[in-house]
Design a protein around this motif. Sequence first.
Motif, PDB file in Angstrom:
ATOM      1  N   GLY A   1      -3.291   4.586  -4.908  1.00  0.00           N
ATOM      2  CA  GLY A   1      -4.156   3.961  -3.914  1.00  0.00           C
ATOM      3  C   GLY A   1      -3.326   3.253  -2.877  1.00  0.00           C
ATOM      4  N   ALA A   2      -3.871   3.083  -1.691  1.00  0.00           N
ATOM      5  CA  ALA A   2      -3.125   2.449  -0.616  1.00  0.00           C
ATOM      6  C   ALA A   2      -4.085   1.789   0.354  1.00  0.00           C
ATOM      7  CB  ALA A   2      -2.264   3.470   0.121  1.00  0.00           C
ATOM      8  N   ARG A   3      -3.584   0.786   1.024  1.00  0.00           N
ATOM      9  CA  ARG A   3      -4.312   0.110   2.099  1.00  0.00           C
ATOM     10  C   ARG A   3      -3.322  -0.187   3.207  1.00  0.00           C
ATOM     11  NH1 ARG A   3      -9.921  -0.593   2.054  1.00  0.00           N
ATOM     12  NH2 ARG A   3      -9.752  -2.769   2.731  1.00  0.00           N
ATOM     13  N   SER A   4      -3.801  -0.131   4.442  1.00  0.00           N
ATOM     14  CA  SER A   4      -2.931  -0.336   5.587  1.00  0.00           C
ATOM     15  C   SER A   4      -3.651  -1.134   6.658  1.00  0.00           C
ATOM     16  CB  SER A   4      -2.472   1.010   6.155  1.00  0.00           C
ATOM     17  OG  SER A   4      -1.798   0.849   7.387  1.00  0.00           O
ATOM     18  N   ALA A   5      -2.858  -1.861   7.464  1.00  0.00           N
ATOM     19  CA  ALA A   5      -3.431  -2.591   8.594  1.00  0.00           C
ATOM     20  C   ALA A   5      -3.886  -1.655   9.698  1.00  0.00           C
ATOM     21  CB  ALA A   5      -2.400  -3.584   9.146  1.00  0.00           C
ATOM     22  N   VAL A   6      -3.412  -0.426   9.646  1.00  0.00           N
ATOM     23  CA  VAL A   6      -3.813   0.579  10.636  1.00  0.00           C
ATOM     24  C   VAL A   6      -4.785   1.532   9.974  1.00  0.00           C
ATOM     25  CG1 VAL A   6      -3.030   2.365  12.215  1.00  0.00           C
ATOM     26  CG2 VAL A   6      -1.566   0.385  11.757  1.00  0.00           C
ATOM     27  N   ALA A   7      -6.046   1.463  10.350  1.00  0.00           N
ATOM     28  CA  ALA A   7      -7.080   2.276   9.723  1.00  0.00           C
ATOM     29  C   ALA A   7      -6.754   3.754   9.864  1.00  0.00           C
ATOM     30  CB  ALA A   7      -8.446   1.989  10.354  1.00  0.00           C
ATOM     31  N   GLY A   8      -6.895   4.481   8.747  1.00  0.00           N
ATOM     32  CA  GLY A   8      -6.647   5.916   8.762  1.00  0.00           C
ATOM     33  C   GLY A   8      -5.195   6.294   8.619  1.00  0.00           C
ATOM     34  N   HIS A   9      -4.325   5.305   8.452  1.00  0.00           N
ATOM     35  CA  HIS A   9      -2.896   5.583   8.320  1.00  0.00           C
ATOM     36  C   HIS A   9      -2.327   4.970   7.045  1.00  0.00           C
ATOM     37  CE1 HIS A   9      -3.498   6.458  12.592  1.00  0.00           C
ATOM     38  NE2 HIS A   9      -2.404   7.180  12.518  1.00  0.00           N
ATOM     39  N   GLU A  10      -3.109   5.016   5.964  1.00  0.00           N
ATOM     40  CA  GLU A  10      -2.621   4.499   4.705  1.00  0.00           C
ATOM     41  C   GLU A  10      -1.427   5.323   4.228  1.00  0.00           C
ATOM     42  OE1 GLU A  10      -5.770   4.911   5.379  1.00  0.00           O
ATOM     43  OE2 GLU A  10      -6.654   2.921   5.155  1.00  0.00           O
ATOM     44  N   PRO A  11      -0.399   4.671   3.693  1.00  0.00           N
ATOM     45  CA  PRO A  11       0.750   5.422   3.173  1.00  0.00           C
ATOM     46  C   PRO A  11       0.354   6.177   1.910  1.00  0.00           C
ATOM     47  CG  PRO A  11       0.928   3.117   2.587  1.00  0.00           C
ATOM     48  CD  PRO A  11      -0.250   3.220   3.499  1.00  0.00           C
ATOM     49  N   ASP A  12       1.054   7.262   1.636  1.00  0.00           N
ATOM     50  CA  ASP A  12       0.797   7.980   0.394  1.00  0.00           C
ATOM     51  C   ASP A  12       1.947   7.726  -0.576  1.00  0.00           C
ATOM     52  OD1 ASP A  12       2.942   9.687   1.010  1.00  0.00           O
ATOM     53  OD2 ASP A  12       1.624  11.165   1.954  1.00  0.00           O
ATOM     54  N   GLU A  13       1.910   8.403  -1.721  1.00  0.00           N
ATOM     55  CA  GLU A  13       2.879   8.134  -2.772  1.00  0.00           C
ATOM     56  C   GLU A  13       4.268   8.654  -2.461  1.00  0.00           C
ATOM     57  OE1 GLU A  13       1.789  10.158  -6.411  1.00  0.00           O
ATOM     58  OE2 GLU A  13       0.695  11.661  -5.264  1.00  0.00           O
TER      59      GLU A  13
END
Length: 463
Positions: free
Chosen positions: A47-59
């Motif tokens: 799972g991931a969360r980012s300050a930039v919507a739609g640009h969450e980092p992956d594994e």
Amino acid sequence: MTTPDQEELLPATRRALLHRVAVAQTEGRAPSLVAAVVRGGGTVWTGARSAVAGHEPDEDVQYRIGSITKTFTAVLVLRLRDEGLLDLGDPLEKHLPGTGAGEATIAELLAHTGGLAAESPAPWWERTPGSLRPELADVLGERPFRHPVGRRHHYSNPGYTLLGALVEKLRGAPWEEVLRAEVLEPLGLGRTSAQPRAPHAGGWAVHPWADVLLPEPVEDLGRMAPAGQLWSTARDLARFAVFLAGGDERVLSAESVREMRTPAAPGEAADVAAGSAYGLGMQIQSRDGRLLVGHSGSLPGFLANLSISVEDDVAAVVLANCTSGPLTSAVAADLVRIVAEAEPRIPEPWRPLPEVDAEVLALAGPWYWGTHPFALRLTDGGGVALEPLSGNGRRSRFRANGDGTWTGLEGYYAGEPLRPVRRPDGSVSHLDLGSFVFTREPYEEGASVPGGVDPEGWRGLPG
């Protein structure tokens, strides 16, 4: 065949994991945060969360992992030990002379009990180029020791610089090359490296009183690299967690990684009260009644944690790209707890032993140490286990030595010899466990009980 522990997590569990990660990223004000959960030998959730919507980092996005690097360095040192090139009790001077810190043993450096300073002399090594410290003398300074050798746990980054130099000396190659050839490639950690490789996260400082950012510099740590240089991903660290839980004969045996996970250093009083200790390159802590092993890491711009519950067969990785913010160790511990409690480990089916030695089978059952009742049970591979029948008491598993004796594997009896003592007719008189005598009856008459048995035997208390 897929085992129950490798199946996809239940929707409620997945939502609870995502909620925990989302809260950590929001409340910790992390530009991004990525996490992974491992069970049954593989990754079962990311799972991931980012300050930039739609640009969450992956594994597969790299983050800097800081002091988790120390666990990798410790693996290299244990490999040297297992090959017979050194003993953990050797003073560093035996293999790496002239450092000025050579009286500390290799084990003490691994466990941070070598008495060395926590940091190298100014300027702060984490935010300045490694070229400022080209030699070991520059890392250690004029006064490398802060405490008597072996007397207390005092976390030391220069200590792991010395261990990295030891690896280079005995292998005849740079630390990074040895790590890649002996650990990263065999374990398939292709996205773990000393230098960042795209895609990778940028490191940020978040203003304490305003929601604004400042980019952190990315420095090559030079000589300090074995203490904190590495970049890695959630996927690679998940694979590393599987290795640290069970070993891999291409790198280190299960027995050697178990040794790394065993407390080797006394903590400060506050650490002991909090349930924290240190092994050989691994942190050990108790959270919510659960024993977690692994390591945390931080460098300017990055936070990281790897936590493993071997008993639950669950591990968690948490990576964030901020200098301060989410408590990644608490987040990782919560991810482990969520899975362990919501979806408990399915035990292996009970199976009878494939074979049994009749003489060993005859030893099974109750034994008494004085008046304390114990049970001896047979385990797989010719081993045995000795445990109290009720209440607390010393217990241990024992490894068969192949000659009718056993050696303790844990607790008070770790390393201690267990042997049956026989009478001239071949019958067993008692068990000798490091001089402790276990008899079939409490203070059995005729057995070799230290101090002897009163000839009048058991009696009531006179009125």
